[in-house]
Design a protein around this motif. Structure first.
Motif: not given
Length: 363
Positions: A1-4, A48-50, A351-354, A357-358
């Protein structure tokens, strides 16, 4: 799901916010104010969140309009930046829980490299997503940390020592086969010297030139000007001496300007001894940004088109930005659980992490 996520705004003006955000001091009005040597290239940061899933993501590849990622538990995939569509892949090898921390690409294929024993390197077709195991190495000390390509045919992967040198894999046929280079042809590592699989930025390539950065009780730079055939070794002044210190990430803007970061993973807010810069192609390195900005850094990247002046890092202190070659730093986002980043262009990076992905837009 994509959120902002909410827009993060940094406003510059001639009299107030430039001073407060970028730590400039206002000169008396009676004195001539000289223009600064460097200026920020953006005024706002939008995020925003990918992807938001239960994954640990330490490696990314930008492939035209797609972002490829690899993660823990054998997971990999890509996200289309235009329409948000996602491809999800998974690799299973016996009962192993594969953790991918390294990824590279050629025109037709993606390569993912698993840490730990056994060391497993897979080739994934971009078109059909067919998966092939192209290298396997078993051994108690096997631990591969990074992978990159010089061109369509020649690539390199590096790992921790299984003997008294670093583990080095080379391909000359586009990644179909990989050969481990014998220790007799490589520099010796010091006791307690190895590599960190933090963000797949241990290997930097510009043309035929290659820089590999190590960490631990000894933290140095290994340089090759002939695509891995011969190597030179350079000492660095970065914090080192224990198993979780040294260089975790490096980036070269061109063949002369480079920056490396890391520090002490066990003291994540300690912001000295964790940033070094070179202006002579890695022959010499100097500490920079002492007691300023972030602490432990997981990944650093130059802003494209910035003449080597601008840098962005992610790590335990958040997302930080410098516009003066790392001398001063400013926090542009408070995400403390990002591990890696890659620029798409001068105004956008991923950028990515725990569990995320943003996408960051610099405006």
């Amino acid at each position: 799901m994509r959120s902002f996520l909410a827009l993060i705004t940094i406003v510059f003006c001639s009299s107030c916010n430039v001073k407060s955000i970028f730590n400039k001091t206002e000169a008396p009005k009676t004195e001539e104010v000289k223009p600064p040597a460097f200026e920020p290239s953006f005024t706002t940061v939008a995020v925003d969140t990918l992807l938001a899933e239960k994954l640990s993501i330490r490696t990314l590849v930008i492939d035209n309009n797609k972002v490829w990622y690899a993660a823990n538990n054998g997971n990999y995939g890509n996200i289309d930046l235009k329409d948000g569509k996602r491809f999800v892949g998974h690799i299973q090898k016996d009962t192993l829980k594969l953790e991918f921390r390294s990824m590279a690409q050629t025109e037709d294929n993606i390569f993912v490299l698993a840490i730990g024993n056994p060391g497993l390197l897979y080739r994934i077709s971009k078109g059909e997503s067919a998966v092939a195991l192209v290298y396997e190495e078993k051994g108690e000390k096997v631990f591969y940390d990074a992978i990159n390509f010089w061109n369509e045919n020649e690539g390199i992967a590096i790992g921790d020592p299984t003997e008294d040198c670093f583990s080095l894999l080379i391909t000359r046929d586009g990644g179909q086969t990989w050969k481990k280079i014998p220790c007799e042809a490589l520099p010796k590592l010091a006791e307690g010297e190895a590599f960190f699989a933090a963000s797949n930025t241990n290997i930097n390539i510009k043309g035929e030139r290659t820089w590999i950065v190590s960490g631990g009780k000894k933290s140095r730079v290994f340089y090759s000007e002939d695509k891995g055939k011969t190597w030179q070794v350079t000492e660095t002044p970065i914090l080192q001496g224990s198993s979780m210190t040294g260089i975790f990430s490096a980036d070269f803007y061109d063949e002369t300007i480079g920056f490396a970061t890391g520090g002490d993973y066990e003291k994540p807010q300690q912001n000295f001894g964790n940033k070094i810069i070179t202006s002579d192609g890695g022959k010499t390195w100097s500490l920079v940004g002492e007691n300023n900005g972030y602490g432990y850094g997981s990944c650093v990247q130059f802003v494209p088109g910035s003449n080597g002046n601008e840098l962005v890092t992610v790590g335990a202190s958040g997302v930080f930005y410098s516009y003066d070659k790392g001398k001063t730093w400013n926090k542009i986002a408070d995400y403390k659980d990002l591990f890696t980043l890659r620029f798409i262009d001068s105004k956008m990076f991923i950028a990515a992490g725990n569990k995320k992905i943003l996408r960051f837009r610099l405006q």
